[in-house]
Structures are given as C-alpha cells and as structure tokens.
Design a protein around this motif. Sequence first.
Motif, short mmCIF file in Angstrom:
data_model
loop_
_atom_site.label_atom_id
_atom_site.label_comp_id
_atom_site.label_asym_id
_atom_site.label_seq_id
_atom_site.Cartn_x
_atom_site.Cartn_y
_atom_site.Cartn_z
N PHE A 37 0.83 -1.19 0.00
CA PHE A 37 0.00 0.00 0.00
C PHE A 37 0.87 1.25 0.00
N HIS A 38 1.93 1.25 0.78
CA HIS A 38 2.84 2.40 0.85
C HIS A 38 3.49 2.66 -0.50
N SER A 39 3.99 1.62 -1.14
CA SER A 39 4.62 1.81 -2.45
C SER A 39 3.60 2.22 -3.51
N GLY A 40 2.37 1.73 -3.39
CA GLY A 40 1.31 2.15 -4.32
C GLY A 40 0.97 3.62 -4.16
N CYS A 41 0.95 4.11 -2.93
CA CYS A 41 0.70 5.54 -2.70
C CYS A 41 1.82 6.39 -3.27
N ILE A 42 3.06 5.94 -3.07
CA ILE A 42 4.19 6.69 -3.62
C ILE A 42 4.11 6.72 -5.14
N ASP A 43 3.78 5.59 -5.76
CA ASP A 43 3.66 5.55 -7.22
C ASP A 43 2.54 6.47 -7.71
N SER A 44 1.42 6.49 -6.99
CA SER A 44 0.29 7.35 -7.39
C SER A 44 0.65 8.83 -7.28
N ILE A 45 1.33 9.18 -6.21
CA ILE A 45 1.72 10.58 -6.02
C ILE A 45 2.74 11.00 -7.07
N GLU A 46 3.69 10.12 -7.37
CA GLU A 46 4.68 10.43 -8.40
C GLU A 46 4.03 10.55 -9.77
N ALA A 47 3.09 9.69 -10.09
CA ALA A 47 2.44 9.72 -11.41
C ALA A 47 1.59 10.96 -11.58
N SER A 48 1.06 11.50 -10.48
CA SER A 48 0.20 12.68 -10.59
C SER A 48 0.97 13.98 -10.34
N TYR A 49 2.27 13.89 -10.16
CA TYR A 49 3.11 15.05 -9.86
C TYR A 49 2.63 15.80 -8.63
N GLY A 50 2.18 15.07 -7.63
CA GLY A 50 1.79 15.67 -6.37
C GLY A 50 0.43 16.36 -6.39
N ASN A 51 -0.50 15.84 -7.16
CA ASN A 51 -1.84 16.40 -7.22
C ASN A 51 -2.51 16.28 -5.84
N PRO A 52 -3.04 17.39 -5.29
CA PRO A 52 -3.66 17.33 -3.96
C PRO A 52 -4.86 16.39 -3.88
N ASP A 53 -5.59 16.21 -4.98
CA ASP A 53 -6.72 15.28 -4.97
C ASP A 53 -6.24 13.83 -4.80
N VAL A 54 -5.15 13.49 -5.46
CA VAL A 54 -4.60 12.14 -5.35
C VAL A 54 -4.06 11.91 -3.95
N ILE A 55 -3.42 12.92 -3.38
CA ILE A 55 -2.89 12.79 -2.02
C ILE A 55 -4.02 12.59 -1.02
N SER A 56 -5.09 13.37 -1.15
CA SER A 56 -6.21 13.21 -0.22
C SER A 56 -6.91 11.86 -0.42
N GLU A 57 -6.95 11.36 -1.64
CA GLU A 57 -7.52 10.02 -1.90
C GLU A 57 -6.67 8.94 -1.24
N CYS A 58 -5.35 9.08 -1.30
CA CYS A 58 -4.46 8.11 -0.65
C CYS A 58 -4.64 8.13 0.86
N ILE A 59 -4.79 9.32 1.42
CA ILE A 59 -4.96 9.45 2.87
C ILE A 59 -6.29 8.84 3.31
N SER A 60 -7.35 9.08 2.54
CA SER A 60 -8.65 8.52 2.91
C SER A 60 -8.68 7.00 2.76
N SER A 61 -8.04 6.47 1.72
CA SER A 61 -8.02 5.02 1.57
C SER A 61 -7.14 4.36 2.64
N ALA A 62 -6.13 5.08 3.11
CA ALA A 62 -5.31 4.55 4.20
C ALA A 62 -6.10 4.47 5.49
N SER A 63 -6.92 5.48 5.75
CA SER A 63 -7.71 5.45 6.98
C SER A 63 -8.79 4.36 6.92
N GLU A 64 -9.29 4.06 5.72
CA GLU A 64 -10.25 2.96 5.57
C GLU A 64 -9.62 1.61 5.89
N LYS A 65 -8.33 1.47 5.59
CA LYS A 65 -7.63 0.21 5.85
C LYS A 65 -7.07 0.12 7.27
#
Length: 109
Positions: A37-65
């Motif tokens: 999950f951690h490496s997937g979040c890093i890959d998503s943030i890198e692919a989106s160039y730090g898009n705040p929507d992607v970061i907030s989606e990663c944070i919310s999916s982390a809290s769900e898990k």
Amino acid sequence: MKSVIPTVIIILGVTVMTCIAVCLISFQLQITGAREFHSGCIDSIEASYGNPDVISECISSASEKGYTLQVINQGMYDDRPCYKVVLKYNARVLLFNFDQDSQLEGFAR
C-alpha cells in the motif's frame, strides 16, 4: 494400544505447529500488505506530480484500511516536487497476543 498414545501426541504436535505457522504467516501478510500500500501511494503521487486530490484520496483510503498516512511536502522548488510519505500501521499476532506498531517512510519525487 501402545501405538495410540504416540499417534495422538504426534497429531497434537502437528496441530500446534500448524496454528503457529498460520499465525506467523498472517503477521507477515499484514506487513507485506502495508508495504504494498505504501509503495502504491508513492507511485500514485509520483504519477500525478503531487496532485492534492490524489494525495487526499491516498490518505482517505489509508484510513479505511486502518493505516495512518502522512504526506509532507519537502520540495524546495516548484518545478520539482518532493513529498515525504509516512505510513503508520499495526500488525498483530493473535495467538501470542503480540502487537507491533511500525512505520514506513519513503519519498515521492
């Protein structure tokens, strides 16, 4: 009658060892899931160039898990974003009543 007692002891021993092995494998799978999950979040943030929507989606999916995800902007330049991604998780072994709080750190650039 002599072979019944050793057979029961062997069966009980194998059963106990199987339970211990299942608990340890479950513990390792919890750690592996957190790392993936951690490496997937890093890959998503890198692919989106730090898009705040992607970061907030990663944070919310982390809290769900059941994880805690922190994304800290540590970039000095606007054209080269750098984010520190910290994931805190809890892994437990039920048979031994053992909890381990750990964290993973990485950078998304």
